[in-house]
Design a protein around this motif. Sequence first.
Motif, PDB file in Angstrom:
ATOM      1  N   HIS A  50       0.915  -1.354  -0.242  1.00 36.81           N
ATOM      2  CA  HIS A  50       0.447  -0.416  -0.237  1.00 36.81           C
ATOM      3  C   HIS A  50       0.926   1.375   0.030  1.00 36.81           C
ATOM      4  CE1 HIS A  50      -3.142   2.461   0.600  1.00 36.81           C
ATOM      5  NE2 HIS A  50      -3.143   2.955   1.634  1.00 36.81           N
ATOM      6  N   ALA A  51       1.962   1.303   0.849  1.00 39.60           N
ATOM      7  CA  ALA A  51       2.866   2.246   0.588  1.00 39.60           C
ATOM      8  C   ALA A  51       3.475   2.565  -0.487  1.00 39.60           C
ATOM      9  CB  ALA A  51       3.767   2.118   1.768  1.00 39.60           C
ATOM     10  N   LYS A  52       3.518   1.796  -1.325  1.00 39.58           N
ATOM     11  CA  LYS A  52       4.280   1.835  -2.371  1.00 39.58           C
ATOM     12  C   LYS A  52       3.115   2.446  -3.720  1.00 39.58           C
ATOM     13  CE  LYS A  52       8.158  -1.684  -2.997  1.00 39.58           C
ATOM     14  NZ  LYS A  52       8.601  -2.520  -3.317  1.00 39.58           N
ATOM     15  N   GLN A  53       1.924   1.818  -3.221  1.00 45.49           N
ATOM     16  CA  GLN A  53       0.491   2.225  -4.105  1.00 45.49           C
ATOM     17  C   GLN A  53       0.575   3.934  -3.876  1.00 45.49           C
ATOM     18  OE1 GLN A  53      -1.391   0.506  -6.763  1.00 45.49           O
ATOM     19  NE2 GLN A  53       0.071  -0.225  -6.228  1.00 45.49           N
ATOM     20  N   LEU A  54       0.716   4.256  -2.372  1.00 48.18           N
ATOM     21  CA  LEU A  54       0.703   5.532  -2.764  1.00 48.18           C
ATOM     22  C   LEU A  54       1.852   6.121  -3.173  1.00 48.18           C
ATOM     23  CD1 LEU A  54      -0.455   5.579   1.461  1.00 48.18           C
ATOM     24  CD2 LEU A  54      -2.076   6.022  -0.717  1.00 48.18           C
ATOM     25  N   LEU A  55       2.866   5.837  -3.025  1.00 48.59           N
ATOM     26  CA  LEU A  55       3.395   6.672  -3.400  1.00 48.59           C
ATOM     27  C   LEU A  55       3.715   6.851  -5.449  1.00 48.59           C
ATOM     28  CD1 LEU A  55       6.869   7.966  -3.978  1.00 48.59           C
ATOM     29  CD2 LEU A  55       7.724   5.438  -3.946  1.00 48.59           C
ATOM     30  N   LYS A  56       3.099   5.615  -6.021  1.00 46.13           N
ATOM     31  CA  LYS A  56       3.089   5.801  -7.079  1.00 46.13           C
ATOM     32  C   LYS A  56       1.851   6.842  -7.687  1.00 46.13           C
ATOM     33  CE  LYS A  56       1.161   2.699 -10.541  1.00 46.13           C
ATOM     34  NZ  LYS A  56       0.187   1.234 -11.204  1.00 46.13           N
ATOM     35  N   HIS A  57       0.628   7.241  -6.466  1.00 48.92           N
ATOM     36  CA  HIS A  57      -0.098   8.469  -6.823  1.00 48.92           C
ATOM     37  C   HIS A  57      -0.180   9.152  -5.568  1.00 48.92           C
ATOM     38  CE1 HIS A  57      -2.305   5.303  -9.217  1.00 48.92           C
ATOM     39  NE2 HIS A  57      -1.993   4.735  -7.881  1.00 48.92           N
ATOM     40  N   TYR A  58       1.496   9.333  -5.627  1.00 47.43           N
ATOM     41  CA  TYR A  58       1.470  10.771  -4.456  1.00 47.43           C
ATOM     42  C   TYR A  58       1.091  12.136  -5.489  1.00 47.43           C
ATOM     43  CZ  TYR A  58       3.517  13.555  -1.139  1.00 47.43           C
ATOM     44  OH  TYR A  58       3.725  14.280  -0.193  1.00 47.43           O
ATOM     45  N   GLU A  59       2.277  12.248  -6.696  1.00 52.79           N
ATOM     46  CA  GLU A  59       2.053  13.446  -7.128  1.00 52.79           C
ATOM     47  C   GLU A  59       0.467  14.312  -7.586  1.00 52.79           C
ATOM     48  OE1 GLU A  59       4.615  15.165  -7.339  1.00 52.79           O
ATOM     49  OE2 GLU A  59       5.221  14.320  -6.478  1.00 52.79           O
ATOM     50  N   MET A  60       0.061  13.044  -8.386  1.00 50.40           N
ATOM     51  CA  MET A  60      -1.884  12.567  -8.598  1.00 50.40           C
ATOM     52  C   MET A  60      -2.750  13.948  -7.260  1.00 50.40           C
ATOM     53  SD  MET A  60      -4.848  11.080  -8.463  1.00 50.40           S
ATOM     54  CE  MET A  60      -4.793   9.283  -8.302  1.00 50.40           C
ATOM     55  N   LEU A  61      -2.094  12.826  -5.535  1.00 47.35           N
ATOM     56  CA  LEU A  61      -3.233  13.101  -4.404  1.00 47.35           C
ATOM     57  C   LEU A  61      -2.654  14.623  -4.431  1.00 47.35           C
ATOM     58  CD1 LEU A  61      -2.639   9.535  -2.475  1.00 47.35           C
ATOM     59  CD2 LEU A  61      -4.881  11.079  -4.054  1.00 47.35           C
ATOM     60  N   LYS A  62      -1.511  14.897  -4.949  1.00 47.01           N
ATOM     61  CA  LYS A  62      -0.981  16.260  -4.057  1.00 47.01           C
ATOM     62  C   LYS A  62      -2.006  17.229  -4.756  1.00 47.01           C
ATOM     63  CE  LYS A  62       3.441  17.077  -4.111  1.00 47.01           C
ATOM     64  NZ  LYS A  62       4.379  16.961  -4.098  1.00 47.01           N
ATOM     65  N   ARG A  63      -2.261  16.948  -6.606  1.00 51.09           N
ATOM     66  CA  ARG A  63      -2.993  18.031  -6.999  1.00 51.09           C
ATOM     67  C   ARG A  63      -4.232  18.280  -6.728  1.00 51.09           C
ATOM     68  NH1 ARG A  63       0.071  14.729 -11.518  1.00 51.09           N
ATOM     69  NH2 ARG A  63      -1.658  14.092 -11.905  1.00 51.09           N
ATOM     70  N   HIS A  64      -5.096  16.802  -5.870  1.00 52.36           N
ATOM     71  CA  HIS A  64      -5.778  16.965  -5.181  1.00 52.36           C
ATOM     72  C   HIS A  64      -6.034  16.681  -3.807  1.00 52.36           C
ATOM     73  CE1 HIS A  64      -8.160  14.564  -8.330  1.00 52.36           C
ATOM     74  NE2 HIS A  64      -7.269  14.876  -8.833  1.00 52.36           N
ATOM     75  N   GLY A  65      -5.115  17.984  -3.520  1.00 48.46           N
ATOM     76  CA  GLY A  65      -4.838  18.829  -2.487  1.00 48.46           C
ATOM     77  C   GLY A  65      -5.022  18.647  -1.168  1.00 48.46           C
ATOM     78  N   ILE A  66      -3.597  16.754  -1.025  1.00 53.44           N
ATOM     79  CA  ILE A  66      -4.035  15.951  -0.128  1.00 53.44           C
ATOM     80  C   ILE A  66      -2.320  16.266   0.716  1.00 53.44           C
ATOM     81  CG2 ILE A  66      -6.544  15.490   1.187  1.00 53.44           C
ATOM     82  CD1 ILE A  66      -5.264  13.312  -0.394  1.00 53.44           C
ATOM     83  N   ASP A  67      -1.621  16.271   1.471  1.00 56.89           N
ATOM     84  CA  ASP A  67      -0.790  15.387   1.674  1.00 56.89           C
ATOM     85  C   ASP A  67      -0.659  14.448   2.167  1.00 56.89           C
ATOM     86  OD1 ASP A  67       1.164  17.473   0.375  1.00 56.89           O
ATOM     87  OD2 ASP A  67       0.614  18.801   2.642  1.00 56.89           O
ATOM     88  N   ILE A  68       0.295  13.198   2.117  1.00 55.52           N
ATOM     89  CA  ILE A  68       0.147  11.729   2.798  1.00 55.52           C
ATOM     90  C   ILE A  68       0.913  11.887   3.853  1.00 55.52           C
ATOM     91  CG2 ILE A  68       0.494   9.217   2.578  1.00 55.52           C
ATOM     92  CD1 ILE A  68       0.170   9.657  -0.362  1.00 55.52           C
ATOM     93  N   ALA A  69       0.786  11.562   5.203  1.00 52.87           N
ATOM     94  CA  ALA A  69       1.649  10.630   6.020  1.00 52.87           C
ATOM     95  C   ALA A  69       1.580   9.464   6.728  1.00 52.87           C
ATOM     96  CB  ALA A  69       1.525  12.435   7.341  1.00 52.87           C
TER      97      ALA A  69
END
Length: 185
Positions: A50-69
């Motif tokens: 799951h951590a790798k999946q979040l990494l794969k989509h991290y830039e897109m999630l940031k474009r949707h206005g959120i950070d990940i911790a």
Amino acid sequence: MHEYYPAAPAPKGELLTADGRKVSVSSLYLLRPVLLQFSRHLGCVFCIDHAKQLLKHYEMLKRHGIDIALIIMGDAKDAQTFHDTLKLTYPVYADPNQKVYRAFNVPRGNVWQVAGPQLWWEGLKALSRSGMGRPRGDLMQLGGSYLIDTNGQIVWSFRPTSSVEFPNIDEIVVAADTLSPIADA
């Protein structure tokens, strides 16, 4: 299962950064909404995947206005190792005594929920995609995902009923888009 809240205040607590500094949970969502992703034990094949999946989509999630911790139950050194080994570009925080896990009421499981035979096939697939570490920590701890807005309100969560369950990226994006306009056009 995912839950849409009438917004509820996020619990307080302190985490350790990968370099050993103490930070408050509230500092993580001061400037942008944050997805707090609680991991299971260190070495969990599903959490690594799951951590790798979040990494794969991290830039897109940031474009949707959120950070990940990402939060692990190890210490600061474990957070640094997890971050570096997986080459993550989002931060990993440590909660060595699981105080923040308890404050957020992150669920714990039983043997059937964390290692039952119904999970073995998914476990083999995750293992082949992402590998595995050495199990350390509370092996009965499940993960959890909490989206917190800049007002400190939990506006969405995902609380699994087994170790294999994580929210899919689309669910996270839909939750993020309730907070801000879509930005990946």
